[in-house]
Design a protein around this motif. Sequence first.
Motif, PDB file in Angstrom:
ATOM      1  N   THR A   4       0.827  -1.203   0.000  1.00  0.00           N
ATOM      2  CA  THR A   4       0.000   0.000   0.000  1.00  0.00           C
ATOM      3  C   THR A   4       0.861   1.253   0.000  1.00  0.00           C
ATOM      4  N   LYS A   5       1.925   1.242   0.797  1.00  0.00           N
ATOM      5  CA  LYS A   5       2.796   2.416   0.870  1.00  0.00           C
ATOM      6  C   LYS A   5       3.487   2.672  -0.469  1.00  0.00           C
ATOM      7  N   LEU A   6       3.883   1.599  -1.148  1.00  0.00           N
ATOM      8  CA  LEU A   6       4.512   1.744  -2.460  1.00  0.00           C
ATOM      9  C   LEU A   6       3.511   2.325  -3.466  1.00  0.00           C
ATOM     10  N   LEU A   7       2.305   1.773  -3.500  1.00  0.00           N
ATOM     11  CA  LEU A   7       1.285   2.273  -4.425  1.00  0.00           C
ATOM     12  C   LEU A   7       0.940   3.729  -4.142  1.00  0.00           C
ATOM     13  N   LEU A   8       0.782   4.062  -2.863  1.00  0.00           N
ATOM     14  CA  LEU A   8       0.468   5.436  -2.490  1.00  0.00           C
ATOM     15  C   LEU A   8       1.613   6.375  -2.874  1.00  0.00           C
ATOM     16  N   SER A   9       2.840   5.937  -2.654  1.00  0.00           N
ATOM     17  CA  SER A   9       3.998   6.762  -3.015  1.00  0.00           C
ATOM     18  C   SER A   9       4.047   7.019  -4.519  1.00  0.00           C
ATOM     19  N   ILE A  10       3.820   5.988  -5.307  1.00  0.00           N
ATOM     20  CA  ILE A  10       3.823   6.145  -6.764  1.00  0.00           C
ATOM     21  C   ILE A  10       2.676   7.067  -7.190  1.00  0.00           C
ATOM     22  N   HIS A  11       1.520   6.887  -6.581  1.00  0.00           N
ATOM     23  CA  HIS A  11       0.359   7.731  -6.896  1.00  0.00           C
ATOM     24  C   HIS A  11       0.653   9.201  -6.611  1.00  0.00           C
ATOM     25  N   VAL A  12       1.186   9.493  -5.447  1.00  0.00           N
ATOM     26  CA  VAL A  12       1.474  10.883  -5.072  1.00  0.00           C
ATOM     27  C   VAL A  12       2.576  11.463  -5.951  1.00  0.00           C
ATOM     28  N   LEU A  13       3.640  10.697  -6.176  1.00  0.00           N
ATOM     29  CA  LEU A  13       4.722  11.173  -7.048  1.00  0.00           C
ATOM     30  C   LEU A  13       4.223  11.424  -8.462  1.00  0.00           C
ATOM     31  N   ALA A  14       3.422  10.523  -8.979  1.00  0.00           N
ATOM     32  CA  ALA A  14       2.867  10.715 -10.329  1.00  0.00           C
ATOM     33  C   ALA A  14       1.994  11.963 -10.376  1.00  0.00           C
ATOM     34  N   ALA A  15       1.186  12.167  -9.350  1.00  0.00           N
ATOM     35  CA  ALA A  15       0.323  13.356  -9.319  1.00  0.00           C
ATOM     36  C   ALA A  15       1.159  14.629  -9.336  1.00  0.00           C
ATOM     37  N   ILE A  16       2.207  14.655  -8.538  1.00  0.00           N
ATOM     38  CA  ILE A  16       3.056  15.847  -8.467  1.00  0.00           C
ATOM     39  C   ILE A  16       3.832  16.049  -9.766  1.00  0.00           C
ATOM     40  N   LEU A  17       4.459  14.985 -10.260  1.00  0.00           N
ATOM     41  CA  LEU A  17       5.347  15.098 -11.416  1.00  0.00           C
ATOM     42  C   LEU A  17       4.625  15.142 -12.756  1.00  0.00           C
ATOM     43  N   VAL A  18       3.352  14.768 -12.782  1.00  0.00           N
ATOM     44  CA  VAL A  18       2.613  14.782 -14.045  1.00  0.00           C
ATOM     45  C   VAL A  18       1.577  15.901 -14.074  1.00  0.00           C
ATOM     46  N   VAL A  19       0.751  15.984 -13.069  1.00  0.00           N
ATOM     47  CA  VAL A  19      -0.305  16.997 -13.075  1.00  0.00           C
ATOM     48  C   VAL A  19       0.291  18.394 -12.896  1.00  0.00           C
ATOM     49  N   GLY A  20       1.312  18.506 -12.079  1.00  0.00           N
ATOM     50  CA  GLY A  20       1.952  19.812 -11.869  1.00  0.00           C
ATOM     51  C   GLY A  20       2.434  20.454 -13.159  1.00  0.00           C
ATOM     52  N   PRO A  21       3.233  19.749 -13.963  1.00  0.00           N
ATOM     53  CA  PRO A  21       3.680  20.344 -15.228  1.00  0.00           C
ATOM     54  C   PRO A  21       2.536  20.672 -16.187  1.00  0.00           C
ATOM     55  N   ILE A  22       1.506  19.841 -16.219  1.00  0.00           N
ATOM     56  CA  ILE A  22       0.355  20.148 -17.080  1.00  0.00           C
ATOM     57  C   ILE A  22      -0.305  21.443 -16.610  1.00  0.00           C
ATOM     58  N   ALA A  23      -0.497  21.571 -15.301  1.00  0.00           N
ATOM     59  CA  ALA A  23      -1.143  22.768 -14.756  1.00  0.00           C
ATOM     60  C   ALA A  23      -0.340  24.022 -15.088  1.00  0.00           C
ATOM     61  N   VAL A  24       0.971  23.956 -14.935  1.00  0.00           N
ATOM     62  CA  VAL A  24       1.812  25.128 -15.209  1.00  0.00           C
ATOM     63  C   VAL A  24       1.859  25.420 -16.707  1.00  0.00           C
ATOM     64  N   ALA A  25       2.111  24.403 -17.522  1.00  0.00           N
ATOM     65  CA  ALA A  25       2.220  24.614 -18.966  1.00  0.00           C
ATOM     66  C   ALA A  25       0.902  25.109 -19.558  1.00  0.00           C
ATOM     67  N   ALA A  26      -0.205  24.513 -19.127  1.00  0.00           N
ATOM     68  CA  ALA A  26      -1.508  24.943 -19.646  1.00  0.00           C
ATOM     69  C   ALA A  26      -1.827  26.375 -19.208  1.00  0.00           C
ATOM     70  N   SER A  27      -1.393  26.759 -18.015  1.00  0.00           N
ATOM     71  CA  SER A  27      -1.638  28.112 -17.526  1.00  0.00           C
ATOM     72  C   SER A  27      -0.808  29.145 -18.284  1.00  0.00           C
ATOM     73  N   LEU A  28       0.401  28.773 -18.681  1.00  0.00           N
ATOM     74  CA  LEU A  28       1.272  29.692 -19.411  1.00  0.00           C
ATOM     75  C   LEU A  28       0.929  29.775 -20.895  1.00  0.00           C
ATOM     76  N   PHE A  29       0.337  28.722 -21.424  1.00  0.00           N
ATOM     77  CA  PHE A  29       0.095  28.643 -22.864  1.00  0.00           C
ATOM     78  C   PHE A  29      -0.683  29.824 -23.442  1.00  0.00           C
ATOM     79  N   PRO A  30      -1.815  30.252 -22.863  1.00  0.00           N
ATOM     80  CA  PRO A  30      -2.579  31.337 -23.500  1.00  0.00           C
ATOM     81  C   PRO A  30      -1.761  32.604 -23.735  1.00  0.00           C
TER      82      PRO A  30
END
Length: 160
Positions: A2-28
């Motif tokens: 469970t700890k491994l899955l949760l760690s991967i989930h949180v890391l993926a959220a930070i490392l994937v959603v974060g760049p999308i949020a920043v790039a999409a916000s800067l794009f316009p």
Amino acid sequence: MTKLLLSIHVLAAILVVGPIAVAASLFPRYGRQAVSAGPEPDARAGGIAALLHRICRGYAVVGVAVPVFGIATALQLGVLTDAWLLTSLALTALASALLALAILPGQQRLLAPAGSGGGSGGGAPESTAARLSMLTGIFNLLWAIVVVLMIVRPGSTTGA
């Protein structure tokens, strides 16, 4: 496990959603500059906008890992039917649909005139950029709500 899955989930959220949020916000901003530069398109802004679009598109594909590992973690924890998690999944699906069906195509439309040397690209550049700004704000707000739900977890027995 469970700890491994949760760690991967949180890391993926930070490392994937974060760049999308920043790039999409800067794009316009850069997309607007690229197509509103008068008779000569702003090549630098066009290059930046194209890069930001590639980041959004590429990370969106990898972003599937976030809910996959989140669901796997929820199964391990036995919380897959909890209301806060189902709400988070629904908001995640909504944010993903918004990205795939509105933000990415809107970015592509705004880039089209910059790459083809003219044309409307499916609407006036200013209105397309303004719409993208609004949609990106909604996308980011949906993710912020999901993060809060993941931390607060209504009905949690952890006292958080």
